[in-house]
Design a protein around this motif. Structure first.
Motif, PDB file in Angstrom:
ATOM      1  N   ASN A 175       8.767  -1.515  -3.908  1.00 34.89           N
ATOM      2  CA  ASN A 175       9.452  -1.870  -2.665  1.00 34.89           C
ATOM      3  C   ASN A 175      10.900  -2.188  -2.972  1.00 34.89           C
ATOM      4  O   ASN A 175      11.357  -3.326  -2.864  1.00 34.89           O
ATOM      5  CB  ASN A 175       8.762  -3.051  -1.989  1.00 34.89           C
ATOM      6  CG  ASN A 175       8.916  -3.024  -0.472  1.00 34.89           C
ATOM      7  OD1 ASN A 175       9.423  -2.070   0.086  1.00 34.89           O
ATOM      8  ND2 ASN A 175       8.468  -4.087   0.183  1.00 34.89           N
TER       9      ASN A 175
ATOM     10  N   CYS B 261      10.409 -11.775   5.712  1.00 34.00           N
ATOM     11  CA  CYS B 261      10.178 -11.775   4.261  1.00 34.00           C
ATOM     12  C   CYS B 261      10.120 -13.198   3.707  1.00 34.00           C
ATOM     13  O   CYS B 261      11.061 -13.984   3.856  1.00 34.00           O
ATOM     14  CB  CYS B 261      11.276 -10.990   3.565  1.00 34.00           C
ATOM     15  SG  CYS B 261      11.099 -10.920   1.763  1.00 34.00           S
TER      16      CYS B 261
ATOM     17  N   PHE C  74       4.133  -4.384   3.734  1.00 36.17           N
ATOM     18  CA  PHE C  74       2.907  -3.747   3.277  1.00 36.17           C
ATOM     19  C   PHE C  74       1.648  -4.340   3.910  1.00 36.17           C
ATOM     20  O   PHE C  74       0.544  -3.907   3.601  1.00 36.17           O
ATOM     21  CB  PHE C  74       2.810  -3.784   1.750  1.00 36.17           C
ATOM     22  CG  PHE C  74       3.553  -2.661   1.090  1.00 36.17           C
ATOM     23  CD1 PHE C  74       2.898  -1.510   0.705  1.00 36.17           C
ATOM     24  CD2 PHE C  74       4.913  -2.744   0.874  1.00 36.17           C
ATOM     25  CE1 PHE C  74       3.576  -0.453   0.116  1.00 36.17           C
ATOM     26  CE2 PHE C  74       5.618  -1.708   0.291  1.00 36.17           C
ATOM     27  CZ  PHE C  74       4.938  -0.557  -0.098  1.00 36.17           C
TER      28      PHE C  74
ATOM     29  N   ARG D  28       1.183   1.291   3.994  1.00 38.79           N
ATOM     30  CA  ARG D  28       0.375   1.522   2.799  1.00 38.79           C
ATOM     31  C   ARG D  28      -0.095   2.968   2.738  1.00 38.79           C
ATOM     32  O   ARG D  28      -0.094   3.604   1.664  1.00 38.79           O
ATOM     33  CB  ARG D  28      -0.823   0.567   2.773  1.00 38.79           C
ATOM     34  CG  ARG D  28      -0.428  -0.901   2.751  1.00 38.79           C
ATOM     35  CD  ARG D  28      -1.573  -1.805   2.334  1.00 38.79           C
ATOM     36  NE  ARG D  28      -2.741  -1.715   3.204  1.00 38.79           N
ATOM     37  CZ  ARG D  28      -2.913  -2.422   4.319  1.00 38.79           C
ATOM     38  NH1 ARG D  28      -1.963  -3.258   4.723  1.00 38.79           N
ATOM     39  NH2 ARG D  28      -4.023  -2.295   5.029  1.00 38.79           N
TER      40      ARG D  28
ATOM     41  N   HIS E 160       7.148  -7.945  -0.293  1.00 36.70           N
ATOM     42  CA  HIS E 160       6.136  -7.018   0.194  1.00 36.70           C
ATOM     43  C   HIS E 160       5.446  -7.486   1.467  1.00 36.70           C
ATOM     44  O   HIS E 160       4.993  -6.659   2.247  1.00 36.70           O
ATOM     45  CB  HIS E 160       5.047  -6.795  -0.867  1.00 36.70           C
ATOM     46  CG  HIS E 160       5.560  -6.641  -2.254  1.00 36.70           C
ATOM     47  ND1 HIS E 160       6.617  -5.803  -2.563  1.00 36.70           N
ATOM     48  CD2 HIS E 160       5.179  -7.214  -3.423  1.00 36.70           C
ATOM     49  CE1 HIS E 160       6.856  -5.878  -3.871  1.00 36.70           C
ATOM     50  NE2 HIS E 160       6.002  -6.725  -4.405  1.00 36.70           N
TER      51      HIS E 160
ATOM     52  N   LEU F  89      -2.960  -6.645  -1.401  1.00 35.60           N
ATOM     53  CA  LEU F  89      -2.352  -5.909  -2.505  1.00 35.60           C
ATOM     54  C   LEU F  89      -3.383  -5.552  -3.571  1.00 35.60           C
ATOM     55  O   LEU F  89      -3.377  -4.432  -4.113  1.00 35.60           O
ATOM     56  CB  LEU F  89      -1.227  -6.742  -3.116  1.00 35.60           C
ATOM     57  CG  LEU F  89      -0.330  -6.057  -4.145  1.00 35.60           C
ATOM     58  CD1 LEU F  89       0.296  -4.800  -3.569  1.00 35.60           C
ATOM     59  CD2 LEU F  89       0.755  -7.015  -4.614  1.00 35.60           C
TER      60      LEU F  89
END
Length: 248
Positions: A117, A143, A160, A166, A196, A207
């Motif tokens: 990323n 973020c 994500f 994804r 992410h 993740l």
């Protein structure tokens, strides 16, 4: 070629930003892999996707992944990269294929690389359709790390936690490992670490499951071609720092 490389060398693909066009295939192969051949390096990781929004630096068939054409770009490095690649494609050349073949002929493994990323943009980025069409997929003010370290500065990284993000990136991974006879794929989590998810703790299991999904896709590709496609991630140097950026 040995199945367990001892010494990887990472080429982030920036030669396309500072070499002047036009570039011959031989020059491209030298910059990508040639300067490492005959050394102690027995595996080369070469990033085959652009800085920023990970535009494939090869002709792609993934929807919305193609780099956009602009009559004028903001920085000469953007122009160099695009002119080099477009010039080779216009000649019907696939320089990445020849780079892979050159590495293998020298007994060296070749791994495709991508930044997970990357937040580089400006003078480095070749913006693609996915990034332009879906500004709402960016983390922006959500973020977690920007909130703590750069308050008020929107994050340019992708979110994500969004399934479409994804799926798009996984399609890019599958394409490069199907199109080219690579020995493995490396995802670089150090560019830029932790940007992410809006919430790192909530994103951690997402993740982990995503990496399992990537591994399965690569395993299936390897089984179809009769030779494994290995998978690795580049991470910070301590377990503590890995956990801080959302890795489990």
């Amino acid at each position: 070629m040995g199945s367990q490389p001892r010494f990887f060398s990472n080429n982030d693909g920036s030669f396309l930003l500072y070499c002047s066009p036009p570039m011959t295939v031989d020059d491209f192969v030298y910059e990508a892999v040639g300067r490492y051949l005959g050394t102690q390096v027995d595996a080369i990781v070469c990033h085959m996707f652009g800085f920023g929004c990970a535009t494939p630096l090869f002709p792609t068939e993934v929807p919305e992944a193609r780099g956009l054409d602009f009559e004028q770009v903001d920085h000469v490095s953007q122009w160099r990269q695009q002119q080099i690649l477009k010039g080779l494609w216009a000649e019907g050349q696939d320089p990445w294929k020849q780079a892979v073949e050159a590495a293998h002929a020298a007994g060296t493994q070749y791994w495709a690389g991508m930044r997970f990323n990357d937040l580089h943009a400006g003078s480095f980025e070749w913006k693609n359709e996915f990034s332009a069409n879906h500004p709402d997929y960016k983390l922006g003010d959500q973020c977690a790390l920007h909130k703590d370290h750069r308050p008020g500065v929107p994050c340019k990284g992708l979110n994500f936690s969004i399934p479409e993000v994804r799926a798009h990136r996984l399609a890019l991974v599958a394409e490069v490992c199907t199109r080219y006879d690579v020995d493995g794929f490396e995802w670089d989590f150090t560019r830029h670490a932790g940007h992410h998810f809006p919430d790192i703790e909530a994103g951690r299991p997402v993740l982990t499951d995503y990496m399992r999904e990537v591994r399965k896709v690569l395993r299936d590709i390897g089984e179809k071609r009769g030779r494994p496609v290995e998978f690795c991630i580049r991470v910070p140097g301590s377990p503590k720092r890995c956990r801080e950026i959302g890795l489990d």
